[in-house]
Scaffold this motif. Structure first.
Motif, PDB file in Angstrom:
ATOM      1  N   ALA A 115       0.819  -1.200   0.070  1.00 55.96           N
ATOM      2  CA  ALA A 115      -0.294   0.045   0.043  1.00 55.96           C
ATOM      3  C   ALA A 115       1.006   0.717  -0.368  1.00 55.96           C
ATOM      4  CB  ALA A 115      -0.570  -0.006   0.851  1.00 55.96           C
ATOM      5  N   ARG A 116       1.942   1.278   0.747  1.00 54.73           N
ATOM      6  CA  ARG A 116       3.247   2.622   0.897  1.00 54.73           C
ATOM      7  C   ARG A 116       3.484   2.540  -0.279  1.00 54.73           C
ATOM      8  NH1 ARG A 116       3.878   7.827   2.235  1.00 54.73           N
ATOM      9  NH2 ARG A 116       6.574   7.586   2.884  1.00 54.73           N
ATOM     10  N   HIS A 119       1.459   4.616  -2.714  1.00 56.59           N
ATOM     11  CA  HIS A 119       0.548   5.111  -2.916  1.00 56.59           C
ATOM     12  C   HIS A 119       2.116   6.434  -2.973  1.00 56.59           C
ATOM     13  CE1 HIS A 119      -0.243   9.039  -0.321  1.00 56.59           C
ATOM     14  NE2 HIS A 119       1.363   8.908   0.263  1.00 56.59           N
ATOM     15  N   ALA A 122       1.680   7.278  -6.767  1.00 50.03           N
ATOM     16  CA  ALA A 122       0.785   8.336  -6.615  1.00 50.03           C
ATOM     17  C   ALA A 122       1.551   9.217  -6.766  1.00 50.03           C
ATOM     18  CB  ALA A 122      -0.696   8.040  -5.726  1.00 50.03           C
ATOM     19  N   GLY A 123       2.374   9.392  -6.042  1.00 50.80           N
ATOM     20  CA  GLY A 123       2.873  11.013  -5.185  1.00 50.80           C
ATOM     21  C   GLY A 123       3.856  10.976  -6.472  1.00 50.80           C
ATOM     22  N   GLU A 153      11.725   7.899  -4.779  1.00 47.08           N
ATOM     23  CA  GLU A 153      10.542   7.870  -4.634  1.00 47.08           C
ATOM     24  C   GLU A 153       9.675   6.576  -5.490  1.00 47.08           C
ATOM     25  OE1 GLU A 153       7.431  12.114  -5.421  1.00 47.08           O
ATOM     26  OE2 GLU A 153       8.913  11.112  -7.308  1.00 47.08           O
TER      27      GLU A 153
END
Length: 243
Positions: A115-116, A119, A122-123, A153
């Motif tokens: 999940a991280r 995220h 997406a960031g 990222e």
């Protein structure tokens, strides 16, 4: 060591990093980690002593315990806890953390880690658009700046998705590149971060030169930071002159 043990609130001291893992060379710093009883005592220090560079980090037990509840913290901390060498541990505080770290399994993190990773991807979309915009307009500085963010990222996403722990920040880029056995990923990420032979060495020498010039051009009254930076600049000059 004697100075650290005498500090108020010190619970334990352990050696980490390359010296703890038996991988140090003549340029390696000595990583000394101090477990303290309160956040008010958390601070880091860097100093030269007996010809060696010492990096002293202070953290609370609660901060270190985040490695057992937060996957991104675990990436950076589990190996240090597992391989650390106790220097001062009168009440077994570090021994307890080390035992828990060695027994910890990544499987309990898989869902949260994925999940991280999602995220983070997406960031990264905003930085992806900055790269496209910079490329379309010939704005190299914009592209380079966005690539700095994408390095971590995308790197963190790969490491989290695959549960690849980081034993040392020096291996972050290669671990992230090799996290997925996908040739296209490895080639693209390696190029993104500059893992291309002579380019890396040229960037390294340029970084050293830039550091030396920055130290020379920065105006500051004499204090610990200035003394530390000037000693490092002196060593840089000797290294570049002898390389």
């Amino acid at each position: 060591m004697r100075d650290l043990r005498a500090e108020e609130g010190v619970l334990a001291v352990f050696l980490a990093g390359s010296h703890a893992r038996g991988e140090a060379n003549e340029h390696s710093d000595v990583d000394v980690e101090v477990l303290v009883s309160s956040e008010a005592q958390v601070r880091n220090a860097t100093l030269y002593r007996d010809g060696l560079l010492f990096s002293v980090g202070r953290s609370t037990v609660a901060h270190r315990e985040r490695a057992f509840t937060d996957p991104q913290t675990a990436l950076w901390n589990l190996t240090a806890l597992r391989t650390g060498v106790p220097l001062h541990d009168p009440d077994g505080v570090f021994a307890d953390l080390q035992g828990r770290a060695r027994a910890f399994g990544w499987a309990s993190f898989e869902e949260a880690a994925r999940a991280r990773a999602a995220h983070l991807l997406a960031g990264a979309v905003e930085d992806v658009h900055k790269v496209m915009g910079g490329l379309s307009r010939g704005d190299d500085a914009k592209v380079a700046y966005a690539c700095l963010s994408l390095t971590f990222e995308l790197g963190d996403a790969a490491l989290l998705e695959t549960g690849t722990l980081i034993p040392t920040e020096n291996r972050y880029l290669t671990l992230a590149r090799d996290a997925w056995p996908d040739p296209a990923w490895r080639s693209a990420y390696g190029t993104l971060v500059g893992l291309t032979g002579e380019v890396v060495r040229a960037r390294g020498r340029a970084a050293l030169t830039a550091f030396g010039r920055a130290v020379a051009l920065t105006r500051r009254v004499e204090d610990h930071d200035r003394t530390l930076a000037h000693e490092a600049a002196r060593r840089v000059q000797g290294f570049l002159g002898g390389a």
